[in-house]
Design an enzyme around this catalytic site. Structure first.
Site, mmCIF file in Angstrom:
data_model
loop_
_atom_site.group_PDB
_atom_site.id
_atom_site.type_symbol
_atom_site.label_atom_id
_atom_site.label_comp_id
_atom_site.label_asym_id
_atom_site.label_seq_id
_atom_site.Cartn_x
_atom_site.Cartn_y
_atom_site.Cartn_z
ATOM 1 N N GLY A 144 9.078 33.475 13.106
ATOM 2 C CA GLY A 144 7.787 33.631 13.798
ATOM 3 C C GLY A 144 7.358 35.086 13.878
ATOM 4 O O GLY A 144 6.189 35.417 13.662
ATOM 5 N N GLY B 104 12.115 30.765 8.140
ATOM 6 C CA GLY B 104 13.395 30.082 8.281
ATOM 7 C C GLY B 104 13.759 29.236 7.074
ATOM 8 O O GLY B 104 14.888 29.288 6.572
HETATM 9 P P1 ADP Z 1 9.198 28.750 6.290
HETATM 10 O O1 ADP Z 1 10.128 28.221 7.369
HETATM 11 O O2 ADP Z 1 9.941 29.386 5.168
HETATM 12 O O3 ADP Z 1 8.105 29.599 6.845
HETATM 13 P P2 ADP Z 1 7.605 26.350 6.379
HETATM 14 O O4 ADP Z 1 8.269 25.954 7.655
HETATM 15 O O5 ADP Z 1 6.196 26.759 6.420
HETATM 16 O O6 ADP Z 1 8.476 27.466 5.625
HETATM 17 O O7 ADP Z 1 7.664 25.137 5.346
HETATM 18 C C1 ADP Z 1 8.878 24.571 4.929
HETATM 19 C C2 ADP Z 1 8.743 23.083 4.721
HETATM 20 O O8 ADP Z 1 7.685 22.796 3.818
HETATM 21 C C3 ADP Z 1 9.982 22.482 4.132
HETATM 22 O O9 ADP Z 1 10.553 21.584 5.075
HETATM 23 C C4 ADP Z 1 9.484 21.749 2.899
HETATM 24 O O10 ADP Z 1 10.092 20.470 2.724
HETATM 25 C C5 ADP Z 1 8.026 21.584 3.185
HETATM 26 N N1 ADP Z 1 7.252 21.401 1.948
HETATM 27 C C6 ADP Z 1 7.180 22.225 0.892
HETATM 28 N N2 ADP Z 1 6.422 21.702 -0.078
HETATM 29 C C7 ADP Z 1 5.988 20.499 0.360
HETATM 30 C C8 ADP Z 1 5.172 19.457 -0.189
HETATM 31 N N3 ADP Z 1 4.647 19.565 -1.406
HETATM 32 N N4 ADP Z 1 4.937 18.356 0.564
HETATM 33 C C9 ADP Z 1 5.477 18.258 1.796
HETATM 34 N N5 ADP Z 1 6.253 19.195 2.376
HETATM 35 C C10 ADP Z 1 6.518 20.297 1.670
HETATM 36 MG MG MG Z 2 9.927 26.587 8.773
#
Ligand code: ADP
Ligand code: MG
Length: 399
Positions: free
Chosen positions: A379, A356
């Site tokens: 998911g 997402g």
């Molecule tokens: P996706 O939804 O694409 O699978 P995730 O939900 O796993 O991604 O992660 C996204 C979140 O990770 C974002 O809200 C982002 O702010 C956070 N994030 C990325 N890098 C960092 C960091 N270095 N420290 C804290 N949060 C982080």
């Molecule tokens: Mg996410």
């Protein structure tokens, strides 16, 4: 894909029971703020109508916790659908998702008409995959179509149970998702590069393990990279780290080395003295993170190294942002990856985005159009990338 699709059915005079993912975001006034998911289902609905079927749609919306929640009714979805689908002669909407009232409404449908059932999760039996509910749903159509890739990792009555009682085939969105994701996983054109980021390593251990044996290079960024760096002995200051996953991270690094793939961690990072857009910030090498500072993005050297890998790839899967991209000063690394993927696409690579927040980041960078495939199921795409079978897919008829 080895599953039947809506192209394998002759639809004239038939009633299609279609599971869609209309789980759209609503604002406080109940207005739809993003109708992407409704639009994504239109090709399937149009095909069915054009081929002489009537269409009964079902979806969940939100998490009503097994009871009727007025703010989670699908009324706004029905209204938007009617606007988007002028070729449907009528779009009806029921107040329930199964039972006699739904049966009566479905039974009186004529070809080219569309019926939208109420939120399937209002029925307490949905999430238990109750087979009595599945049988009630099966009475609403002649053929079941699953176009809700985003819910395919759940075995619910409307995603799995119902497929036991009707011929069951994939819609176009489901087909596109499976072709893109399984295509990349099972017969990727090399070099195959994946970029994994996001907040937590614990969310994505399964994905990393499954990819280790398939990819040529695995690039790690985002908050999860911190735990890998910690496992290598670096000091991370006040960064987000998962102490409980350090041993796992250590183990994954060992496995990556043993498998001979290129496994890359950040060499430099953007650090800040607070978790805020107007914090003080600086770029440092990963071995020079001072106490009291936290890593919020990959650094420019890392961004360049990762971009070079991506641009040289023929297949790329990206899941998870490289930094806290929601704050502009820490969106640079994520944007660099999005741009490198766009360049790879232009050079003929298959580029896939899942997750997402990653999708949101690509949209924010205005580069969605460039990608080969943007997954609609966060998911579900993660579970697929972990190598797990999706119950909603398994339930469909084989070719
Ligand atoms: P996706 O939804 O694409 O699978 P995730 O939900 O796993 O991604 O992660 C996204 C979140 O990770 C974002 O809200 C982002 O702010 C956070 N994030 C990325 N890098 C960092 C960091 N270095 N420290 C804290 N949060 C982080
Ligand atoms: Mg996410």
């Amino acid at each position: 894909m080895n599953k039947q699709t809506i192209r394998d059915i002759s639809w004239e005079g038939k009633r299609a029971l279609v599971r869609v993912d209309f789980n759209v975001p609503l604002d406080a006034n109940g207005h739809i703020t993003d109708d992407t998911r409704i639009r994504a289902a239109l090709p399937t609905i149009r095909y069915l109508l054009e081929h002489g079927a009537s269409v009964v749609l079902m979806s969940h919306l939100g998490r009503p916790k097994k009871k009727v929640v007025e703010s989670m009714r699908l009324r706004p979805v029905a209204e938007r659908l009617f606007e988007l689908l002028p070729e449907a002669t009528e779009v009806h909407k029921t107040e329930v998702c199964s039972g006699p009232a739904a049966e009566a409404a479905a039974g009186s449908l004529k070809p080219s008409q569309v019926l939208l059932l109420e939120n399937t999760r209002f029925d307490p039996r949905e999430e238990d995959n109750d087979l009595a509910m599945a049988q009630e749903l099966a009475k609403l159509g002649d053929v079941y179509v699953n176009d809700a890739f985003g819910s395919a990792h759940r075995a619910h009555a409307s995603t799995e149970g119902v497929a036991r009682y009707l011929p069951a085939v994939a819609g176009f969105l489901m087909e596109a998702e499976l072709n893109a994701l399984y295509g990349a996983l099972e017969k990727p054109q090399p070099p195959f590069v994946t970029i994994i980021g996001g907040a937590k390593i614990s969310d994505k251990i399964g994905v990393i393990e499954n990819l280790l044996n398939r990819v040529d290079a695995l690039l790690i960024g985002g908050g999860m990279a911190n735990t890998f760096l910690l496992a290598q002995g670096y000091k991370l200051g006040d960064s987000l780290v998962e102490q409980g996953s350090v041993a796992t991270a250590h183990d994954l690094i060992g496995k990556a080395r043993a498998s001979g793939i290129k496994f890359m961690l950040p060499s430099d990072v953007v650090i800040a003295d607070a978790f805020s857009a107007d914090a003080q910030r600086q770029v440092v090498s990963v071995d020079a993170i001072p106490d009291g500072w936290r890593v919020l993005d990959i650094g420019p050297a890392t961004g360049e190294a990762y971009s070079a890998e991506v641009k040289g790839a023929k297949t790329v899967i990206w899941n998870g942002p490289m930094g806290v991209f929601e704050m502009e000063p820490f969106a640079v690394g994520t944007r660099a990856i999005a741009q490198a993927m766009a360049a790879a696409s232009d050079a003929g690579a298959m580029t896939i985005i899942g997750g997402g927040d990653s999708v949101a980041a690509v949209e924010q960078a205005d580069l969605s159009e460039k990608m080969s495939h943007i997954s609609t199921g966060g998911g579900a795409s993660l579970e697929l990338l972990e190598g797990r079978e999706l119950p909603g897919v398994v339930a469909l008829n084989d070719k």
